[in-house]
Design a protein around this motif. Structure first.
Motif, mmCIF file in Angstrom:
data_model
loop_
_atom_site.group_PDB
_atom_site.id
_atom_site.type_symbol
_atom_site.label_atom_id
_atom_site.label_comp_id
_atom_site.label_asym_id
_atom_site.label_seq_id
_atom_site.Cartn_x
_atom_site.Cartn_y
_atom_site.Cartn_z
ATOM 1 N N GLY A 111 49.253 45.958 77.709
ATOM 2 C CA GLY A 111 48.386 46.256 78.836
ATOM 3 C C GLY A 111 47.102 46.872 78.340
ATOM 4 O O GLY A 111 47.117 47.643 77.373
ATOM 5 N N LEU A 150 46.390 51.642 84.194
ATOM 6 C CA LEU A 150 47.335 51.386 83.111
ATOM 7 C C LEU A 150 48.489 52.347 83.328
ATOM 8 O O LEU A 150 48.331 53.563 83.186
ATOM 9 C CB LEU A 150 46.688 51.605 81.747
ATOM 10 C CG LEU A 150 47.583 51.372 80.534
ATOM 11 C CD1 LEU A 150 48.116 49.943 80.502
ATOM 12 C CD2 LEU A 150 46.832 51.693 79.247
ATOM 13 N N SER A 154 44.621 51.231 76.327
ATOM 14 C CA SER A 154 45.550 50.132 76.049
ATOM 15 C C SER A 154 46.896 50.696 75.607
ATOM 16 O O SER A 154 46.995 51.834 75.167
ATOM 17 C CB SER A 154 44.996 49.202 74.964
ATOM 18 O OG SER A 154 44.879 49.899 73.742
ATOM 19 N N GLN A 202 44.317 46.567 90.374
ATOM 20 C CA GLN A 202 44.818 45.845 89.207
ATOM 21 C C GLN A 202 45.654 46.842 88.408
ATOM 22 O O GLN A 202 45.181 47.937 88.098
ATOM 23 C CB GLN A 202 43.673 45.330 88.335
ATOM 24 C CG GLN A 202 44.142 44.713 87.037
ATOM 25 C CD GLN A 202 43.014 44.512 86.028
ATOM 26 O OE1 GLN A 202 41.848 44.576 86.373
ATOM 27 N NE2 GLN A 202 43.389 44.286 84.783
ATOM 28 N N ILE A 227 42.961 48.145 79.909
ATOM 29 C CA ILE A 227 41.988 48.243 80.988
ATOM 30 C C ILE A 227 40.667 48.757 80.436
ATOM 31 O O ILE A 227 40.620 49.343 79.353
ATOM 32 C CB ILE A 227 42.463 49.187 82.119
ATOM 33 C CG1 ILE A 227 42.632 50.623 81.605
ATOM 34 C CG2 ILE A 227 43.732 48.663 82.766
ATOM 35 C CD1 ILE A 227 42.791 51.663 82.700
ATOM 36 N N GLU A 232 48.008 47.240 84.973
ATOM 37 C CA GLU A 232 48.566 46.817 83.695
ATOM 38 C C GLU A 232 49.640 47.840 83.338
ATOM 39 O O GLU A 232 49.616 48.971 83.841
ATOM 40 C CB GLU A 232 47.482 46.799 82.614
ATOM 41 C CG GLU A 232 46.316 45.875 82.904
ATOM 42 C CD GLU A 232 46.665 44.417 82.689
ATOM 43 O OE1 GLU A 232 47.407 44.119 81.745
ATOM 44 O OE2 GLU A 232 46.183 43.587 83.478
ATOM 45 N N THR A 233 50.578 47.457 82.479
ATOM 46 C CA THR A 233 51.666 48.388 82.165
ATOM 47 C C THR A 233 51.999 48.405 80.682
ATOM 48 O O THR A 233 51.667 47.487 79.937
ATOM 49 C CB THR A 233 52.957 48.028 82.930
ATOM 50 O OG1 THR A 233 53.463 46.790 82.435
ATOM 51 C CG2 THR A 233 52.730 47.965 84.426
#
Length: 149
Positions: free
Chosen positions: A21, A74, A12, A120, A23, A122-123
């Protein structure tokens, strides 16, 4: 373009106390861009990240990509990957892309992973001070760079 891939069980990013973000199983990508990187570099590295076979198959061999294995990304922008430490004790970052160049390329990289490879993503937050937390799986850490120019 330089990307450090860390295979992770969970990760994270938190900025100012808020998770931006997170994962479960997948990759944490530390993404560095230099001033001569282009969309060709973005596409090349995104394809390499998506297709790199660093997940174990039934026999325990690294034989599956993240697409085959399943998992999320991520992505964290990190200009310090282009630190130059040759001279003195303080690194310089002259090789890192300026924010006005790096931000659109980082966003294009994330979009390429999403749209062309179905991942997918996330950032973190570009340019922010981030707390990155991860449980490294393996540990497996790989560095991917764009083609030499």
């Amino acid at each position: 373009m330089r990307v450090v891939i860390q295979r992770s069980k969970q990760a994270s990013v938190t900025v100012d106390g808020l998770v931006t973000g997170a994962i479960d199983s997948g990759y944490v990508l530390l993404v560095g861009l230099t001033h001569d990187d282009t969309l060709d570099d973005v596409q090349y590295v995104a394809k390499k990240v998506a297709e790199l076979r660093i997940w174990e198959d039934e026999a325990g061999k690294m034989n599956h990509s993240i697409v085959e294995h399943g998992g999320a990304i991520l992505s964290v922008s990190q200009f310090t990957l282009y630190a130059n430490t040759i001279k003195g004790r303080r690194p310089n970052f002259i090789d890192a892309a300026r924010p006005e160049t790096a931000l659109p390329l980082w966003e294009a990289f994330n979009d390429e992973l999403r749209n062309s490879h179905g991942l997918q993503v996330e950032t973190g937050v570009f340019g922010a001070m981030m707390d990155v937390s991860l449980i490294n799986d393996g540990p497996v850490t790989i560095i991917v760079e764009s083609k030499p120019k």
